[in-house]
Design an enzyme around this catalytic site. Structure first.
Site, mmCIF file in Angstrom:
data_model
loop_
_atom_site.group_PDB
_atom_site.id
_atom_site.type_symbol
_atom_site.label_atom_id
_atom_site.label_comp_id
_atom_site.label_asym_id
_atom_site.label_seq_id
_atom_site.Cartn_x
_atom_site.Cartn_y
_atom_site.Cartn_z
ATOM 1 N N ASP A 1 -54.677 14.542 32.248
ATOM 2 C CA ASP A 1 -53.442 14.476 31.763
ATOM 3 C C ASP A 1 -53.006 15.297 30.781
ATOM 4 O OD1 ASP A 1 -50.898 13.410 31.102
ATOM 5 O OD2 ASP A 1 -51.347 11.432 31.622
ATOM 6 N N SER B 1 -46.048 6.267 32.534
ATOM 7 C CA SER B 1 -45.837 7.151 31.407
ATOM 8 C C SER B 1 -44.866 6.314 30.149
ATOM 9 C CB SER B 1 -45.108 8.402 31.975
ATOM 10 O OG SER B 1 -45.061 9.157 30.668
ATOM 11 N N GLN B 2 -43.726 6.717 30.199
ATOM 12 C CA GLN B 2 -43.034 5.748 29.276
ATOM 13 C C GLN B 2 -42.714 4.592 29.709
ATOM 14 O OE1 GLN B 2 -38.730 6.971 27.447
ATOM 15 N NE2 GLN B 2 -38.639 6.203 29.415
ATOM 16 N N TYR C 1 -40.286 9.023 30.954
ATOM 17 C CA TYR C 1 -39.282 9.897 30.156
ATOM 18 C C TYR C 1 -38.311 10.531 30.835
ATOM 19 C CZ TYR C 1 -38.705 11.692 25.346
ATOM 20 O OH TYR C 1 -38.469 12.139 24.146
ATOM 21 N N HIS D 1 -50.777 14.081 35.081
ATOM 22 C CA HIS D 1 -50.013 13.037 34.615
ATOM 23 C C HIS D 1 -49.199 12.192 35.870
ATOM 24 C CE1 HIS D 1 -47.638 10.879 31.515
ATOM 25 N NE2 HIS D 1 -46.497 10.942 32.028
#
Length: 329
Positions: free
Chosen positions: A280, A194-195, A99, A310
């Site tokens: 996370d 993640s994203q 992100y 994360h």
């Protein structure tokens, strides 16, 4: 940092109810058809190009890629592969970013190429200014009134949502990579953290003949549940939006369902290696498990990093991925 979600036993069994639009498949079929038609109509103006990158790296072939994504709009990527492999058909790893990160400076990511793969790292349109070393792809589309970030951009209409464009870019990149004469089109793996993991899940759902799916600490699964339990952004962008726009709750979740990784995972049957971190505090582990547990794949595994946040497994997970692909070559 404490565990941020359920126990591991609960996570392994977690299967939340996620809205699934009746026209989910038609929506995405039409979206990709429109993007491909737009590129055909644009002709030479939308033709993908690979040019030698300006870099001091001499032991790899490094190219600056521009390809037509959503609406035939130009999207940037890096394409890197080992030298001295002329005449071979290389397996490929296509990676998507986290992100607000961009593709960055050429050569920052080279492990896959050093391991003998062709490697492609896609820029994320409109992003690239939150961390890292920048991005180069604009997103020339407006939005409804939105919270800072990308989750609520276009949230009142799935045709206008930011991730409709990003997921289309990802699928169109796979279309492009398949045409290269130095790659094996039957061995295109997708990955990201993640994203980027969420985009990889969507890409595998939209390109069902990819070779393998390898998302890390995957975001963008179980949006409604994630917003209920997350303590930080990006999920909290949705909570802040709904705290103001109370009247749009049903519209928001109906739109989000078109981009929910759980709905893509139900359609994925290729080998998959996920990872999750139980501490996370950005992507609740239950959301990643929601995507993993929904997979239709018979060949699937998830690496659990019990004491990580994360950042997840980082290079430890890359080694697991390399072993995973090597066993399926």
């Amino acid at each position: 940092m404490p565990l941020t979600d359920m126990s591991l036993a609960q996570l392994r069994a977690f299967s939340p109810t996620v809205r699934e639009p009746a026209d989910f498949d038609d929506f995405w079929r039409e979206t990709l058809a429109e993007a491909r038609t737009a590129a055909d109509l644009a002709g030479e103006k939308a033709r993908a190009t690979r040019t030698p990158a300006d870099t001091p790296i001499t032991e790899l072939i490094v190219e600056d890629l521009t390809f037509p994504g959503f609406n035939a709009e130009p999207v940037k990527a890096w394409a890197i592969r080992p030298k001295g492999r002329e005449g071979e058909k290389l397996p490929v790893v296509v990676e998507f970013n986290g992100y607000n990160g961009g593709r960055g400076i050429v050569g920052e990511r080279a492990l896959w190429a050093l391991a003998g793969y062709a490697y492609v790292f896609m820029d994320t349109r409109g992003q690239g200014s939150g961390w890292g070393t920048g991005g180069d792809t604009s997103d020339p589309h407006g939005s409804n009134a939105a919270v800072s970030g990308w989750m609520t951009r276009g949230i009142l209409d799935p045709k206008q949502h930011f991730y409709r464009r990003v997921f289309t870019d990802a699928a169109r990149l796979i279309d492009e990579v398949r045409t290269w004469d130095f790659i094996d089109p039957t061995r295109i793996a997708v990955t990201g953290g993640s994203q980027g993991g969420g985009i990889a899940i969507a890409a595998a759902g939209l390109s069902p003949d990819v070779w393998a799916l390898m998302p890390d600490v995957a975001f963008l699964c179980a949006w409604e549940h994630g917003t209920d339990v997350a303590v930080s952004d990006p999920y909290q962008e949705l909570a802040r939006y709904l705290a103001v726009h109370r009247e749009h709750t049903e519209t928001v979740w109906n739109t989000a369902a078109y981009f929910d990784g759980v709905n893509f995972a139900k359609r994925i049957t290729v080998p998959a290696l996920f990872s999750v971190a139980l501490m996370d505090d950005v992507v609740p582990p239950s959301t990643t498990f929601a995507g993993f547990n929904a997979l239709a794949s018979a060949d699937k595994a998830i690496e659990v990093y019990a004491y990580n946040g994360h950042e997840g497994g980082q290079t430890y997970q890359w080694l697991k991925q390399a072993e995973f692909l090597a066993a399926r070559r």
